[in-house]
Design a protein around this motif. Structure first.
Motif, PDB file in Angstrom:
ATOM      1  N   ASN A 142       0.827  -1.208   0.000  1.00 13.36           N
ATOM      2  CA  ASN A 142       0.000   0.000   0.000  1.00 13.36           C
ATOM      3  C   ASN A 142       0.867   1.265   0.000  1.00 13.36           C
ATOM      4  O   ASN A 142       0.730   2.135   0.842  1.00 13.36           O
ATOM      5  CB  ASN A 142      -0.985  -0.005   1.167  1.00 13.36           C
ATOM      6  CG  ASN A 142      -0.293  -0.036   2.518  1.00 13.36           C
ATOM      7  OD1 ASN A 142       0.915  -0.251   2.611  1.00 13.36           O
ATOM      8  ND2 ASN A 142      -1.062   0.172   3.565  1.00 13.36           N
ATOM      9  N   ASN A 165      -1.864   3.116   4.963  1.00 13.37           N
ATOM     10  CA  ASN A 165      -2.593   2.504   6.068  1.00 13.37           C
ATOM     11  C   ASN A 165      -3.531   3.534   6.710  1.00 13.37           C
ATOM     12  O   ASN A 165      -3.167   4.687   6.886  1.00 13.37           O
ATOM     13  CB  ASN A 165      -1.597   1.980   7.113  1.00 13.37           C
ATOM     14  CG  ASN A 165      -2.250   1.093   8.127  1.00 13.37           C
ATOM     15  OD1 ASN A 165      -2.838   0.084   7.778  1.00 13.37           O
ATOM     16  ND2 ASN A 165      -2.163   1.478   9.391  1.00 13.37           N
ATOM     17  N   ASN A 206       1.606   4.053   8.213  1.00  9.09           N
ATOM     18  CA  ASN A 206       2.856   3.549   8.779  1.00  9.09           C
ATOM     19  C   ASN A 206       4.016   4.370   8.241  1.00  9.09           C
ATOM     20  O   ASN A 206       4.087   4.657   7.047  1.00  9.09           O
ATOM     21  CB  ASN A 206       3.069   2.077   8.394  1.00  9.09           C
ATOM     22  CG  ASN A 206       2.080   1.163   9.057  1.00  9.09           C
ATOM     23  OD1 ASN A 206       1.846   1.260  10.254  1.00  9.09           O
ATOM     24  ND2 ASN A 206       1.478   0.276   8.290  1.00  9.09           N
TER      25      ASN A 206
END
Length: 188
Positions: A65, A167, A172
């Motif tokens: 991601n 996220n 993150n």
């Protein structure tokens, strides 16, 4: 001879099947980066020297991601990635300049309040399907000019870099890497 040919074909097929069964790497969903290199390009126009830099970092990510869409209608422009948010930029840089008197690197005081070289890099996968990713991100910093930044030929800079993933609700943050020293406005 007939048995040898029969078994050698079977062994060959068996080896082909084994070699095609590659196990996917198992990376942490928190991105991990490493500094690879800086590509530097010098231009001169109207007696003003301009440097363009490309910061190249390697990355590994367990859920894929990484990157944000440039389409302002996408969810990548909604909280927490909306303008003004701490996560709006997913490629974050801090520039340091070497003090010639002490040889220490100090954070660069940009002459324009709020200006920085951080920004957004494009999505690295086409969909939101979790998948392991690894590769390189090339991030361009264009038009460092000797007049605007008051840095003359031979000024030495470096960057600290980290990235965020997509996220939610809290992206993150990767580890922080430091580039090599970069000598500005010097032909390569």
């Amino acid at each position: 001879m007939r048995y040898m040919l029969k078994y050698s074909i079977a062994c060959l097929l068996f080896l082909l099947v084994l070699s095609s069964c590659r196990k996917e790497p198992n990376y942490d969903p928190v991105p991990e980066i490493e500094f690879r290199r800086v590509e530097q390009y010098l231009f001169e126009e109207n007696n003003v020297k301009r440097d363009s830099l490309v910061l190249v970092i390697g990355f590994k990510d367990g859920d894929g991601n990484l990157g944000l869409s440039r389409d302002t209608a996408s969810t990548d422009w909604q909280a927490p990635f909306n303008p003004g948010s701490a996560y709006h930029d997913n490629f974050v840089t801090t520039m340091y300049v070497k003090n010639p008197a002490t040889s220490n690197f100090e954070p660069y005081p940009f002459p324009i309040p709020g200006f920085q070289f951080s920004g957004r890099f494009q999505r690295l996968s086409a969909d939101d399907r979790p998948e392991t990713l690894e590769g390189e991100i090339k991030y361009s910093i264009n038009e460092i000019t000797s007049d605007l930044f008051m840095l003359g030929p031979g000024a030495v800079i470096k960057f600290d870099v980290y990235i965020y993933d997509r996220n939610r609700p809290v992206p993150n943050k990767s580890n922080v890497v430091t580039t090599d020293e970069i000598i500005l406005f010097q032909p390569m």
